[in-house]
Scaffold this motif. Structure first.
Motif, PDB file in Angstrom:
ATOM      1  N   THR A  90      -8.642  -7.903  -1.560  1.00  0.00           N
ATOM      2  CA  THR A  90      -7.616  -7.080  -2.222  1.00  0.00           C
ATOM      3  C   THR A  90      -7.948  -6.789  -3.681  1.00  0.00           C
ATOM      4  OG1 THR A  90      -6.365  -9.072  -2.800  1.00  0.00           O
ATOM      5  CG2 THR A  90      -5.795  -7.980  -0.732  1.00  0.00           C
ATOM      6  N   SER A  91      -9.071  -7.278  -4.164  1.00  0.00           N
ATOM      7  CA  SER A  91      -9.393  -7.156  -5.594  1.00  0.00           C
ATOM      8  C   SER A  91      -9.615  -5.712  -6.036  1.00  0.00           C
ATOM      9  CB  SER A  91     -10.639  -7.984  -5.929  1.00  0.00           C
ATOM     10  OG  SER A  91     -11.758  -7.522  -5.193  1.00  0.00           O
ATOM     11  N   LYS A  92      -9.901  -4.804  -5.087  1.00  0.00           N
ATOM     12  CA  LYS A  92     -10.148  -3.404  -5.419  1.00  0.00           C
ATOM     13  C   LYS A  92      -8.943  -2.503  -5.158  1.00  0.00           C
ATOM     14  CE  LYS A  92     -14.483  -3.787  -6.701  1.00  0.00           C
ATOM     15  NZ  LYS A  92     -14.923  -3.473  -8.071  1.00  0.00           N
ATOM     16  N   ASN A  93      -7.813  -3.084  -4.788  1.00  0.00           N
ATOM     17  CA  ASN A  93      -6.620  -2.285  -4.507  1.00  0.00           C
ATOM     18  C   ASN A  93      -6.197  -1.521  -5.765  1.00  0.00           C
ATOM     19  OD1 ASN A  93      -4.464  -1.329  -2.932  1.00  0.00           O
ATOM     20  ND2 ASN A  93      -3.101  -2.894  -3.759  1.00  0.00           N
ATOM     21  N   GLN A  94      -6.094  -0.205  -5.657  1.00  0.00           N
ATOM     22  CA  GLN A  94      -5.841   0.626  -6.830  1.00  0.00           C
ATOM     23  C   GLN A  94      -4.413   1.129  -6.933  1.00  0.00           C
ATOM     24  OE1 GLN A  94      -9.192   3.351  -7.825  1.00  0.00           O
ATOM     25  NE2 GLN A  94     -10.024   2.713  -5.858  1.00  0.00           N
ATOM     26  N   VAL A  95      -3.727   1.286  -5.806  1.00  0.00           N
ATOM     27  CA  VAL A  95      -2.339   1.753  -5.837  1.00  0.00           C
ATOM     28  C   VAL A  95      -1.519   1.000  -4.806  1.00  0.00           C
ATOM     29  CG1 VAL A  95      -2.862   4.075  -6.672  1.00  0.00           C
ATOM     30  CG2 VAL A  95      -2.830   3.636  -4.217  1.00  0.00           C
ATOM     31  N   MET A  96      -0.249   0.795  -5.131  1.00  0.00           N
ATOM     32  CA  MET A  96       0.708   0.244  -4.182  1.00  0.00           C
ATOM     33  C   MET A  96       1.887   1.209  -4.108  1.00  0.00           C
ATOM     34  SD  MET A  96       2.609  -3.464  -3.961  1.00  0.00           S
ATOM     35  CE  MET A  96       1.128  -4.261  -3.338  1.00  0.00           C
ATOM     36  N   LEU A  97       2.065   1.835  -2.950  1.00  0.00           N
ATOM     37  CA  LEU A  97       3.122   2.818  -2.755  1.00  0.00           C
ATOM     38  C   LEU A  97       4.250   2.197  -1.941  1.00  0.00           C
ATOM     39  CD1 LEU A  97       0.938   5.928  -1.805  1.00  0.00           C
ATOM     40  CD2 LEU A  97       1.634   5.145  -4.075  1.00  0.00           C
ATOM     41  N   ILE A  98       5.486   2.429  -2.380  1.00  0.00           N
ATOM     42  CA  ILE A  98       6.666   1.875  -1.715  1.00  0.00           C
ATOM     43  C   ILE A  98       7.578   3.021  -1.308  1.00  0.00           C
ATOM     44  CG2 ILE A  98       8.599   0.270  -1.918  1.00  0.00           C
ATOM     45  CD1 ILE A  98       7.087  -1.043  -4.267  1.00  0.00           C
ATOM     46  N   CYS A  99       7.977   3.082  -0.058  1.00  0.00           N
ATOM     47  CA  CYS A  99       8.879   4.143   0.385  1.00  0.00           C
ATOM     48  C   CYS A  99      10.232   3.976  -0.289  1.00  0.00           C
ATOM     49  CB  CYS A  99       9.003   4.167   1.904  1.00  0.00           C
ATOM     50  SG  CYS A  99      10.032   2.858   2.587  1.00  0.00           S
ATOM     51  N   ASP A 100      10.951   5.084  -0.486  1.00  0.00           N
ATOM     52  CA  ASP A 100      12.214   5.040  -1.223  1.00  0.00           C
ATOM     53  C   ASP A 100      13.253   4.148  -0.547  1.00  0.00           C
ATOM     54  OD1 ASP A 100      12.337   6.769   0.907  1.00  0.00           O
ATOM     55  OD2 ASP A 100      13.368   8.377  -0.164  1.00  0.00           O
ATOM     56  N   LYS A 101      13.279   4.141   0.787  1.00  0.00           N
ATOM     57  CA  LYS A 101      14.251   3.306   1.491  1.00  0.00           C
ATOM     58  C   LYS A 101      14.016   1.830   1.221  1.00  0.00           C
ATOM     59  CE  LYS A 101      16.110   2.384   6.112  1.00  0.00           C
ATOM     60  NZ  LYS A 101      16.012   2.701   7.566  1.00  0.00           N
ATOM     61  N   ALA A 127       4.075   2.974  -7.377  1.00  0.00           N
ATOM     62  CA  ALA A 127       4.853   4.210  -7.319  1.00  0.00           C
ATOM     63  C   ALA A 127       5.751   4.188  -6.101  1.00  0.00           C
ATOM     64  CB  ALA A 127       3.935   5.436  -7.281  1.00  0.00           C
ATOM     65  N   ILE A 128       6.842   4.951  -6.189  1.00  0.00           N
ATOM     66  CA  ILE A 128       7.770   5.128  -5.074  1.00  0.00           C
ATOM     67  C   ILE A 128       7.485   6.481  -4.431  1.00  0.00           C
ATOM     68  CG2 ILE A 128      10.200   5.436  -4.449  1.00  0.00           C
ATOM     69  CD1 ILE A 128      10.920   3.540  -6.724  1.00  0.00           C
ATOM     70  N   VAL A 129       7.585   6.536  -3.120  1.00  0.00           N
ATOM     71  CA  VAL A 129       7.315   7.776  -2.388  1.00  0.00           C
ATOM     72  C   VAL A 129       8.582   8.254  -1.707  1.00  0.00           C
ATOM     73  CG1 VAL A 129       5.970   8.857  -0.554  1.00  0.00           C
ATOM     74  CG2 VAL A 129       4.918   7.109  -2.002  1.00  0.00           C
ATOM     75  N   ASN A 130       8.924   9.518  -1.920  1.00  0.00           N
ATOM     76  CA  ASN A 130      10.030  10.117  -1.186  1.00  0.00           C
ATOM     77  C   ASN A 130       9.587  10.353   0.254  1.00  0.00           C
ATOM     78  OD1 ASN A 130      12.075  10.299  -3.155  1.00  0.00           O
ATOM     79  ND2 ASN A 130      11.152  12.133  -4.039  1.00  0.00           N
ATOM     80  N   GLY A 131      10.208   9.628   1.185  1.00  0.00           N
ATOM     81  CA  GLY A 131       9.789   9.725   2.577  1.00  0.00           C
ATOM     82  C   GLY A 131       8.867   8.578   2.937  1.00  0.00           C
ATOM     83  N   GLU A 132       7.995   8.817   3.896  1.00  0.00           N
ATOM     84  CA  GLU A 132       7.088   7.780   4.381  1.00  0.00           C
ATOM     85  C   GLU A 132       5.890   7.642   3.448  1.00  0.00           C
ATOM     86  OE1 GLU A 132       4.464   6.662   8.374  1.00  0.00           O
ATOM     87  OE2 GLU A 132       5.853   8.359   8.391  1.00  0.00           O
ATOM     88  N   ALA A 133       5.723   6.447   2.895  1.00  0.00           N
ATOM     89  CA  ALA A 133       4.636   6.214   1.942  1.00  0.00           C
ATOM     90  C   ALA A 133       3.271   6.297   2.605  1.00  0.00           C
ATOM     91  CB  ALA A 133       4.820   4.852   1.270  1.00  0.00           C
TER      92      ALA A 133
END
Length: 379
Positions: A90-101, A127-133
């Motif tokens: 996981t050391s290269k993980n660049q983004v974590m997206l979370i669905c709004d729900k 970041a938060i994503v509107n809809g399915e991340a």
């Protein structure tokens, strides 16, 4: 005896080194992670994984994998881990997206395991994503770039242009514990291309989402509001372009009605006061210095016109700033950190306040003044 011990250490280190490099060769690196939820309220984790190239291939292989589980750790390490040949990295993980729900439930619980794990990158963008991340994780990529690299560059560009703040796992997690200030998180959405052959689907920055404590409120600030909010908070990026409609000609809407400024300097001053009756008042002054970069109506700009533009921009931005404060209060989001000022400068009054009830009643007095200091080389 000493020689035998030294020889033994050398042999052990050599074998350990070989094992270490073997693990690196088989490591499955995660470059982006998205978190969604299903009808069972389970966490649906989607990742893009880059496998190292072998002897038969010269470029890495990208895969998108999905798994569900009651927790992030269960779905990621146990369920996704069983789908790949090699240990997860996981050391290269660049983004974590979370669905709004899911973000409306509790972001703190979602990030807890990530923050505790020393192997997870603290600078991963959140970041938060509107809809399915997961839809953004599955976007078609250009060349060999992963979706994680693509999304990170979009977020970084918006930070550079003063559209969204700098938000990472490291910066947002402590803020979720802060009693005196709420956070904001970038909002992304997927925009479908009109022509699948030439215009591919893409990720779009949709402003910022307002948090109350550790939950997403469902209220957002548009990209234009977000830029002004960041200036009010003293967080200007490298560049900040503001375009506003300054002429209101009825039935007309063309380029000549708009002016674009590049804000080169900003300073904000905030003062929080508490009356004897316990009523909180906030005076916030924002001073901006800008350069005209586009004004199609006039080729020649004189001192009188500059004064008119300064007045017009000041009026427009003051009205917008007041609207932003009302939106924050409506969302019960103290993103300007009024509570922090009360804790620091009015500790006695803070202890007596019921902040949940008092914050929506705070009286905001906001003023924005614009000073145009240059208009290019037209004249």
């Amino acid at each position: 005896m000493n020689r035998l011990a030294l020889l033994w250490l050398i042999v052990v280190s050599l074998f350990t080194g070989c094992s270490y490099h073997s693990d690196l060769k088989n490591l499955q690196l995660i470059y982006a992670t998205s978190l969604d939820t299903n009808e069972k309220n389970e966490i649906v984790t989607t990742v893009t994984i880059q496998s190292p190239g072998g002897k038969e291939r010269t470029v890495p292989i990208h895969e998108v994998l999905t798994a569900t589980g009651p927790t992030l750790q269960e779905s990621l390490y146990k369920k996704i881990g069983l789908q790949i040949a090699g240990p997860i990295g996981t050391s290269k993980n660049q983004v974590m997206l979370i669905c709004d729900k899911l973000a409306k439930s509790d972001i703190l619980n979602l990030l807890d395991a990530t923050f505790r794990n020393s192997n997870d990158p603290m600078l991963a963008k959140v970041a938060i994503v509107n809809g399915e991340a997961a839809e953004l994780i599955k976007l078609n990529r250009i060349g060999s770039a992963t979706s994680g690299e693509y999304l990170r560059k979009i977020i970084k560009s918006a930070q550079y242009e003063t559209v969204i703040p700098f938000v990472t796992v490291h910066s947002i997690y402590p803020l979720l514990h802060d009693r005196g200030k709420d956070g904001v998180i970038p909002i992304l959405r997927r925009e479908n291309g009109e022509d699948s052959e030439t215009d591919k689907d893409k990720a779009v920055i949709d402003g910022v989402g307002l948090l109350s404590k550790s939950k997403y409120t469902g209220y957002n600030l548009t990209p234009e509001q977000s830029s002004l909010f960041l200036l009010m908070n003293g967080k200007k990026g490298e560049i900040c372009i503001m375009t506003r409609k300054i002429d209101e000609t009825k039935g007309k809407n063309d380029l000549s009605q708009y002016v674009s400024l590049n804000i080169i300097k900003s300073s904000s001053n905030k003062k929080v006061m508490v009356s004897s009756s316990g009523h909180v008042q906030v005076q916030l002054q924002l001073k901006l210095k800008g350069i005209i970069i586009e004004h199609a109506k006039y080729n020649r700009i004189d001192k009188k016109l500059i004064e008119q533009l300064n007045k017009r921009f000041s009026e427009l931005l003051t009205e917008e700033a007041q609207g932003i404060c009302k939106q924050l209060q409506k969302a019960h989001s103290d993103a300007l950190g009024i509570g922090r000022d009360l804790i620091a400068f009015h500790p006695k009054e803070w202890k007596e306040l019921d902040w949940e009830k008092a914050y929506p009643e705070v009286d905001f007095k906001v003023s924005v003044s614009m000073d145009i200091i240059s208009h290019g080389i037209i004249n």
